[in-house]
Design a protein around this motif. Sequence first.
Motif, PDB file in Angstrom:
ATOM      1  N   MET A   1      25.556  18.598  24.899  1.00 49.88           N
ATOM      2  CA  MET A   1      24.114  18.521  24.697  1.00 49.88           C
ATOM      3  C   MET A   1      23.808  17.445  23.655  1.00 49.88           C
ATOM      4  O   MET A   1      24.435  17.391  22.587  1.00 49.88           O
ATOM      5  N   ILE A   2      22.884  16.589  23.967  1.00 53.92           N
ATOM      6  CA  ILE A   2      22.511  15.498  23.062  1.00 53.92           C
ATOM      7  C   ILE A   2      21.615  16.034  21.944  1.00 53.92           C
ATOM      8  O   ILE A   2      20.656  16.771  22.209  1.00 53.92           O
ATOM      9  N   ASP A   3      21.927  15.678  20.685  1.00 47.51           N
ATOM     10  CA  ASP A   3      21.106  16.075  19.547  1.00 47.51           C
ATOM     11  C   ASP A   3      20.008  15.016  19.347  1.00 47.51           C
ATOM     12  O   ASP A   3      20.277  13.896  18.900  1.00 47.51           O
ATOM     13  N   ILE A   4      18.795  15.370  19.702  1.00 44.87           N
ATOM     14  CA  ILE A   4      17.672  14.421  19.588  1.00 44.87           C
ATOM     15  C   ILE A   4      17.471  13.976  18.143  1.00 44.87           C
ATOM     16  O   ILE A   4      17.085  12.837  17.871  1.00 44.87           O
ATOM     17  N   ASN A   5      17.770  14.881  17.192  1.00 42.17           N
ATOM     18  CA  ASN A   5      17.553  14.547  15.781  1.00 42.17           C
ATOM     19  C   ASN A   5      18.404  13.368  15.326  1.00 42.17           C
ATOM     20  O   ASN A   5      18.018  12.626  14.425  1.00 42.17           O
ATOM     21  N   VAL A   6      19.582  13.206  15.950  1.00 38.92           N
ATOM     22  CA  VAL A   6      20.440  12.082  15.587  1.00 38.92           C
ATOM     23  C   VAL A   6      19.767  10.760  15.942  1.00 38.92           C
ATOM     24  O   VAL A   6      19.776   9.796  15.169  1.00 38.92           O
ATOM     25  N   LEU A   7      19.181  10.699  17.138  1.00 35.34           N
ATOM     26  CA  LEU A   7      18.486   9.476  17.553  1.00 35.34           C
ATOM     27  C   LEU A   7      17.175   9.285  16.793  1.00 35.34           C
ATOM     28  O   LEU A   7      16.726   8.150  16.582  1.00 35.34           O
ATOM     29  N   ALA A   8      16.551  10.376  16.380  1.00 29.03           N
ATOM     30  CA  ALA A   8      15.275  10.279  15.663  1.00 29.03           C
ATOM     31  C   ALA A   8      15.472   9.956  14.194  1.00 29.03           C
ATOM     32  O   ALA A   8      14.526   9.522  13.524  1.00 29.03           O
ATOM     33  N   LYS A   9      16.696  10.166  13.661  1.00 29.29           N
ATOM     34  CA  LYS A   9      16.920  10.003  12.222  1.00 29.29           C
ATOM     35  C   LYS A   9      16.542   8.626  11.681  1.00 29.29           C
ATOM     36  O   LYS A   9      15.908   8.539  10.605  1.00 29.29           O
ATOM     37  N   PRO A  10      16.888   7.500  12.331  1.00 24.32           N
ATOM     38  CA  PRO A  10      16.470   6.203  11.780  1.00 24.32           C
ATOM     39  C   PRO A  10      14.955   6.090  11.624  1.00 24.32           C
ATOM     40  O   PRO A  10      14.462   5.552  10.634  1.00 24.32           O
ATOM     41  N   LEU A  11      14.217   6.626  12.621  1.00 20.84           N
ATOM     42  CA  LEU A  11      12.755   6.599  12.523  1.00 20.84           C
ATOM     43  C   LEU A  11      12.264   7.506  11.396  1.00 20.84           C
ATOM     44  O   LEU A  11      11.350   7.143  10.641  1.00 20.84           O
ATOM     45  N   LEU A  12      12.860   8.681  11.271  1.00 18.55           N
ATOM     46  CA  LEU A  12      12.451   9.613  10.217  1.00 18.55           C
ATOM     47  C   LEU A  12      12.776   9.060   8.834  1.00 18.55           C
ATOM     48  O   LEU A  12      11.993   9.212   7.885  1.00 18.55           O
ATOM     49  N   ASP A  13      13.929   8.388   8.711  1.00 14.43           N
ATOM     50  CA  ASP A  13      14.287   7.758   7.438  1.00 14.43           C
ATOM     51  C   ASP A  13      13.295   6.656   7.086  1.00 14.43           C
ATOM     52  O   ASP A  13      12.907   6.486   5.923  1.00 14.43           O
ATOM     53  N   LEU A  14      12.922   5.887   8.105  1.00 17.60           N
ATOM     54  CA  LEU A  14      11.963   4.810   7.892  1.00 17.60           C
ATOM     55  C   LEU A  14      10.628   5.372   7.414  1.00 17.60           C
ATOM     56  O   LEU A  14      10.024   4.879   6.464  1.00 17.60           O
ATOM     57  N   LEU A  15      10.181   6.436   8.042  1.00 21.06           N
ATOM     58  CA  LEU A  15       8.908   7.057   7.686  1.00 21.06           C
ATOM     59  C   LEU A  15       8.948   7.624   6.270  1.00 21.06           C
ATOM     60  O   LEU A  15       8.004   7.443   5.492  1.00 21.06           O
ATOM     61  N   SER A  16      10.041   8.297   5.922  1.00 24.16           N
ATOM     62  CA  SER A  16      10.114   8.934   4.603  1.00 24.16           C
ATOM     63  C   SER A  16      10.212   7.928   3.472  1.00 24.16           C
ATOM     64  O   SER A  16       9.776   8.185   2.350  1.00 24.16           O
ATOM     65  N   SER A  17      10.779   6.737   3.747  1.00 27.87           N
ATOM     66  CA  SER A  17      10.933   5.734   2.687  1.00 27.87           C
ATOM     67  C   SER A  17       9.752   4.774   2.601  1.00 27.87           C
ATOM     68  O   SER A  17       9.672   3.966   1.683  1.00 27.87           O
ATOM     69  N   PHE A  18       8.825   4.870   3.539  1.00 24.72           N
ATOM     70  CA  PHE A  18       7.732   3.894   3.607  1.00 24.72           C
ATOM     71  C   PHE A  18       6.687   4.122   2.520  1.00 24.72           C
ATOM     72  O   PHE A  18       6.113   3.195   1.993  1.00 24.72           O
ATOM     73  N   GLY A  19       6.402   5.345   2.169  1.00 25.27           N
ATOM     74  CA  GLY A  19       5.367   5.619   1.179  1.00 25.27           C
ATOM     75  C   GLY A  19       4.041   5.920   1.851  1.00 25.27           C
ATOM     76  O   GLY A  19       3.797   5.531   2.992  1.00 25.27           O
ATOM     77  N   SER A  20       3.174   6.605   1.110  1.00 26.77           N
ATOM     78  CA  SER A  20       1.906   7.047   1.689  1.00 26.77           C
ATOM     79  C   SER A  20       0.763   6.053   1.494  1.00 26.77           C
ATOM     80  O   SER A  20      -0.219   6.064   2.227  1.00 26.77           O
ATOM     81  N   GLY A  21       0.873   5.197   0.475  1.00 29.60           N
ATOM     82  CA  GLY A  21      -0.217   4.272   0.168  1.00 29.60           C
ATOM     83  C   GLY A  21      -1.336   4.901  -0.630  1.00 29.60           C
ATOM     84  O   GLY A  21      -2.340   4.238  -0.927  1.00 29.60           O
ATOM     85  N   VAL A  22      -1.194   6.159  -0.999  1.00 33.56           N
ATOM     86  CA  VAL A  22      -2.224   6.851  -1.779  1.00 33.56           C
ATOM     87  C   VAL A  22      -2.003   6.557  -3.263  1.00 33.56           C
ATOM     88  O   VAL A  22      -0.947   6.886  -3.818  1.00 33.56           O
ATOM     89  N   LEU A  23      -2.996   5.920  -3.909  1.00 29.76           N
ATOM     90  CA  LEU A  23      -2.866   5.573  -5.317  1.00 29.76           C
ATOM     91  C   LEU A  23      -3.175   6.780  -6.194  1.00 29.76           C
ATOM     92  O   LEU A  23      -4.109   7.535  -5.912  1.00 29.76           O
ATOM     93  N   PRO A  24      -2.423   6.966  -7.272  1.00 28.32           N
ATOM     94  CA  PRO A  24      -2.685   8.103  -8.160  1.00 28.32           C
ATOM     95  C   PRO A  24      -3.953   7.880  -8.986  1.00 28.32           C
ATOM     96  O   PRO A  24      -4.351   6.741  -9.246  1.00 28.32           O
ATOM     97  N   THR A  25      -4.583   8.945  -9.394  1.00 25.50           N
ATOM     98  CA  THR A  25      -5.738   8.844 -10.292  1.00 25.50           C
ATOM     99  C   THR A  25      -5.275   8.240 -11.617  1.00 25.50           C
ATOM    100  O   THR A  25      -4.253   8.640 -12.170  1.00 25.50           O
ATOM    101  N   GLY A  26      -6.024   7.251 -12.093  1.00 23.65           N
ATOM    102  CA  GLY A  26      -5.627   6.580 -13.322  1.00 23.65           C
ATOM    103  C   GLY A  26      -4.602   5.490 -13.107  1.00 23.65           C
ATOM    104  O   GLY A  26      -4.052   4.952 -14.085  1.00 23.65           O
ATOM    105  N   GLY A  27      -4.339   5.132 -11.849  1.00 21.15           N
ATOM    106  CA  GLY A  27      -3.384   4.078 -11.534  1.00 21.15           C
ATOM    107  C   GLY A  27      -3.946   2.690 -11.792  1.00 21.15           C
ATOM    108  O   GLY A  27      -5.008   2.531 -12.418  1.00 21.15           O
ATOM    109  N   PRO A  28      -3.249   1.629 -11.309  1.00 19.56           N
ATOM    110  CA  PRO A  28      -3.669   0.247 -11.580  1.00 19.56           C
ATOM    111  C   PRO A  28      -5.113  -0.038 -11.196  1.00 19.56           C
ATOM    112  O   PRO A  28      -5.847  -0.670 -11.954  1.00 19.56           O
TER     113      PRO A  28
END
Length: 379
Positions: A1-28
Amino acid sequence: MIDINVLAKPLLDLLSSFGSGVLPTGGPSDALNSTSTVLDQLHQLSRNSINQMNVAWDGVAADAATSKALRVQTSTATISDRGTEMATVVDQAAAQVETGQKDLNGIVQSFLTQASSLGPAIATPQGFTVLVGSAIDHLNQGLSVVNRTQTELNTETQSMNSLTPPPSTSLASMPSNLTSGLTSGVNSGVSGLLGLASGAGSMVSTVGQSLNTASSAKTTPAASKSSTGTSATPSNTDTAKSTSSDGTGVKITLPDGSTVEAPNEKAATAVKSALGAVGTPYVWGGNSPGSGIDCSGLTKYAYGEAGVELPRLAQEQHIGHPQVSPGDLMPGDLAVWDGHVAMVVGNGQLVEAGDPVSVSSIRTENIGMEFYGFYRPTE
């Protein structure tokens, strides 16, 4: 049985490392806007102080103090405007990262949906081929988003860098707490943009390696989509529309590099025309920069270029808005004596027809002549 999560992992890693773009209150962005607000308040206070000083004090020394105060006032306005523009750049960069994050999330969900739709067929050789092809295609889409965002952030970084040169008046004239606050905000904004762009570059490299690995399961991967983002870069032209509250001001870059704001297009045109005559020899009764000009001839010519008719004699050019206070002076205002006239260009300076036409510090004294006051012909 193929583990879909293995093929999805590069995309999930990319998403998790990309950042949200939401600036914190009191930021620059908040720091820059806050500093600009304080500077605007300081600018208003300086106007009142200059006016009060001129009520209580006159003469050559008072003129010198007024000229210096007006230069600091110009520097204050310039720094405030730059702070606001920098905050806008930071906000734009954050919005671009946020958009990229949403696009990547959509790509991940699209892959998972397609994988689930295969059902039991996923265990067959044909299903495996389709699944790997889909994974590669979605990785290409993810890389396209990363490349697009990196390009956008590089553009915003260039915009930020173009805003960082100091104004012509030394920041030593400004209160240290204000200049340090702005400098801190600028540094944070620039560092943040560079960090985001650098992070995007790292993601391209990491996911690129994953893509190359996955490509071994399929000889013809889907072509990568390309996208180029756009962002407004601050204008470097000599004249630009102001972002003032009334929407009528026009910004001008003076020969000394300072940026000032004329009250309207006519005043801006008059100032540019008068400055264009710098170096013209003095000729009594002269009306043209090409053949010589006198003081009232210069102001009449300059405003004529703007479509505003002035009387020929200097002492009769006290028209328009009467008695503009020194702290409220704007480019295009006229300094009128009983036998001389000069045009305010901003940053504590005026242009006048001496021998030759030249720019000098603003003043109210002129070889013992009676000073009528400052006037604004366009009001």
